[in-house]
Design an enzyme around this catalytic site. Structure first.
Site, short mmCIF file in Angstrom:
data_model
loop_
_atom_site.label_atom_id
_atom_site.label_comp_id
_atom_site.label_asym_id
_atom_site.label_seq_id
_atom_site.Cartn_x
_atom_site.Cartn_y
_atom_site.Cartn_z
N LYS A 46 1.26 92.32 59.36
CA LYS A 46 0.64 91.96 58.08
C LYS A 46 0.77 90.45 57.82
O LYS A 46 -0.14 89.83 57.26
CB LYS A 46 1.24 92.77 56.94
CG LYS A 46 0.81 94.22 56.95
CD LYS A 46 -0.68 94.36 56.65
CE LYS A 46 -1.15 95.78 56.56
NZ LYS A 46 -2.61 95.88 56.35
N HIS B 179 5.28 108.40 52.96
CA HIS B 179 6.11 107.55 52.11
C HIS B 179 6.85 108.43 51.12
O HIS B 179 6.53 109.61 50.96
CB HIS B 179 5.25 106.53 51.37
CG HIS B 179 4.66 105.47 52.24
ND1 HIS B 179 3.39 105.56 52.76
CD2 HIS B 179 5.17 104.30 52.70
CE1 HIS B 179 3.14 104.48 53.49
NE2 HIS B 179 4.21 103.71 53.48
N ARG C 226 12.68 100.72 44.12
CA ARG C 226 11.29 100.53 44.53
C ARG C 226 10.39 100.43 43.30
O ARG C 226 10.65 101.06 42.27
CB ARG C 226 10.79 101.71 45.40
CG ARG C 226 11.44 101.82 46.77
CD ARG C 226 11.01 100.72 47.71
NE ARG C 226 11.58 100.90 49.04
CZ ARG C 226 12.78 100.46 49.41
NH1 ARG C 226 13.57 99.83 48.55
NH2 ARG C 226 13.22 100.65 50.64
N SER D 49 1.20 93.93 52.38
CA SER D 49 2.20 94.87 51.88
C SER D 49 3.42 94.09 51.42
O SER D 49 3.72 93.02 51.97
CB SER D 49 2.60 95.81 53.02
OG SER D 49 3.83 96.43 52.75
N SER D 50 4.15 94.67 50.47
CA SER D 50 5.35 93.96 49.96
C SER D 50 6.46 93.86 51.01
O SER D 50 7.41 93.11 50.82
CB SER D 50 5.87 94.65 48.70
OG SER D 50 6.28 95.95 48.99
N CYS D 51 6.33 94.60 52.12
CA CYS D 51 7.38 94.52 53.15
C CYS D 51 7.29 93.23 53.98
O CYS D 51 8.12 93.00 54.85
CB CYS D 51 7.39 95.75 54.04
SG CYS D 51 5.99 95.83 55.14
N TYR E 78 5.50 96.37 61.27
CA TYR E 78 4.40 96.39 60.31
C TYR E 78 4.34 95.06 59.56
O TYR E 78 3.26 94.48 59.37
CB TYR E 78 4.64 97.54 59.34
CG TYR E 78 3.55 97.77 58.33
CD1 TYR E 78 2.31 98.23 58.71
CD2 TYR E 78 3.79 97.55 56.97
CE1 TYR E 78 1.32 98.46 57.76
CE2 TYR E 78 2.81 97.78 56.02
CZ TYR E 78 1.57 98.24 56.43
OH TYR E 78 0.59 98.47 55.49
O1 GFB Z 1 8.49 105.14 50.97
P1 GFB Z 1 9.44 104.77 52.04
O2 GFB Z 1 9.37 105.52 53.30
O3 GFB Z 1 9.22 103.24 52.33
O4 GFB Z 1 10.95 104.92 51.51
P2 GFB Z 1 9.94 101.82 52.20
C1 GFB Z 1 11.38 104.40 50.29
C2 GFB Z 1 12.79 104.81 50.00
O5 GFB Z 1 12.79 106.22 49.71
C3 GFB Z 1 13.81 104.60 51.14
C4 GFB Z 1 13.83 106.86 50.43
O6 GFB Z 1 15.04 104.18 50.59
C5 GFB Z 1 13.95 106.02 51.71
O7 GFB Z 1 15.20 106.24 52.33
N1 GFB Z 1 13.47 108.27 50.66
C6 GFB Z 1 14.13 109.32 50.11
C7 GFB Z 1 12.49 108.75 51.43
N2 GFB Z 1 13.62 110.47 50.55
C8 GFB Z 1 12.59 110.16 51.36
C9 GFB Z 1 11.67 110.95 52.12
O8 GFB Z 1 11.72 112.16 52.15
N3 GFB Z 1 10.73 110.26 52.84
C10 GFB Z 1 10.65 108.89 52.84
N4 GFB Z 1 9.69 108.30 53.55
N5 GFB Z 1 11.54 108.13 52.16
C11 GFB Z 1 7.91 101.25 53.61
C12 GFB Z 1 7.64 100.52 54.89
O9 GFB Z 1 9.20 101.02 53.32
O10 GFB Z 1 7.15 100.75 52.54
C13 GFB Z 1 6.22 100.31 55.14
O11 GFB Z 1 8.28 101.23 55.93
C14 GFB Z 1 5.42 99.95 53.90
O12 GFB Z 1 6.12 99.32 56.09
C15 GFB Z 1 5.80 100.77 52.71
O13 GFB Z 1 5.58 98.59 53.60
C16 GFB Z 1 5.13 100.31 51.43
O14 GFB Z 1 9.63 101.28 50.85
O15 GFB Z 1 11.37 101.83 52.55
#
Ligand code: GFB
Length: 319
Positions: A146, A185, A215, A113-115, A142
């Site tokens: 990974k 996500h 992103r 994963s890119s994280c 996570y």
């Molecule tokens: O997709 P996400 O949860 O993953 O969040 P990450 C991406 C961005 O979207 C963050 C915003 O800045 C969140 O604050 N966001 C806005 C939201 N509204 C929402 C919402 O309703 N739900 C969610 N979930 N986010 C993950 C990692 O990071 O990326 C994992 O936690 C994994 O480990 C994944 O690598 C690909 O991109 O921040």
């Protein structure tokens, strides 16, 4: 057409994690290869148990293993379930990689994963940025798991000469995504929230964080295509990033979801929610140089995913 490095024709290909968004996309993509697809019934084989995994390998004798099985979730799930994100992922990957080596699997593809990259890695993030700085705290559990998986793949390559490779996908979405209200996500979260706002004729939709993080999003069927491309055409020592090479802010992404779902109201940002990493854009020049590029642009991918959601194709759409 040039001959691939690895021929999938006639191979027995085990897709671990075939019920998830990524694994099911890989199974869809493999249907056009002349291989035999093998899967393990989730209820019968607990991938966190080495004995169960070894037993499955001895009975099924795969030639190829694709590791798409993992405990995954968005920023909130990562932040609140550190045990599952670290323990489950360490066990699943270690058991599968170890069993594959012992069973003489000829080719293995591990999905990271890119994280895994440092929070402040220079953008776009090159593969050699791994382990050059501290991780983003919201998903370090996570990421550590990974990174261990990537290193285990590297170790088997180095010590045993195994043809095991890893890829690092960017943020993914598409058919069979998880729409759970807390664990999803951002793509699934916003598709569901904008859809429900439309249905309720709500005047606004809340988006977590400031909207400023950037992103990169890739449609999961493109990821699957890249994985098959890598299986067939890559056998190098280093792992490969998989992405589009372009990113958007979360605010821009929310507007695209609003368009895809037809929502015309206001978008409100809840800054009490975490932003996570400020930016996660992958440098995809290694993959481009090998000859692979994504096909589905973001707006098109969102329209396809929304169609799948409307047809009930997503997981946990009601939870
Ligand atoms: O997709 P996400 O949860 O993953 O969040 P990450 C991406 C961005 O979207 C963050 C915003 O800045 C969140 O604050 N966001 C806005 C939201 N509204 C929402 C919402 O309703 N739900 C969610 N979930 N986010 C993950 C990692 O990071 O990326 C994992 O936690 C994994 O480990 C994944 O690598 C690909 O991109 O921040």
């Amino acid at each position: 057409m040039t001959q691939p490095l690895f021929d999938l024709a006639g191979a027995r290909v085990f897709v671990a994690g075939d019920r998830g968004m990524v694994g099911s996309a890989i199974v869809r993509r493999l249907a056009s290869e002349k291989c035999r697809i093998l899967t393990a019934e989730r209820d019968l084989v607990d991938l966190r148990r080495q004995a169960a995994v070894d037993d499955w390998f001895s009975k099924n004798d795969p030639d190829v293993l694709v590791i798409a099985a993992a405990k995954v979730g968005g920023i909130h799930a990562n932040n609140t379930m550190p045990i599952e994100f670290l323990y489950d992922n360490l066990m699943i990957e270690a058991n599968l990689i170890h069993a594959a080596a012992a069973a003489g699997v000829r080719k293995l593809l591990f999905l990271g994963s890119s994280c895994i990259y440092p929070r402040e890695a220079p953008q776009p993030m090159r593969e050699d940025a791994l382990l050059t700085g501290p991780l983003e705290p919201t998903n370090e559990w996570y990421a550590v798991a990974k990174i261990a998986g990537i290193k285990l793949v590297e170790a088997y390559r180095r010590q045993n000469g195994a043809d095991f490779v890893s890829v690092m996908p960017t943020n993914l979405f598409g058919p069979r995504d998880n729409y759970h209200s807390k664990h999803s996500h951002v793509p699934a979260a916003l598709i569901r929230r904008f859809h429900e706002a439309m249905a309720a004729r709500a005047p606004h939709v809340v988006v977590w964080g400031s909207g400023a993080p950037r992103r990169e999003f890739l449609y999961v069927d493109d990821l699957a295509d890249a994985c098959i491309f890598v299986l067939k055409n890559y056998s190098g020592d280093g792992f490969l990033n998989i992405g589009t090479g372009t990113d958007v802010t979360i605010a821009e992404f929310a507007r695209l979801v609003a368009t895809a779902t037809g929502f015309k109201g206001e978008i409100v940002f809840d800054t009490s929610r975490p932003d996570g990493a400020p930016r996660k854009l992958l440098d995809v020049s290694k993959l481009h140089a090998l000859g692979w590029r994504h096909k589905t642009e973001l707006h098109e991918a969102l329209a396809l995913t929304y169609r799948d959601f409307l047809a009930g194709g997503g997981r946990n759409q009601a939870e």
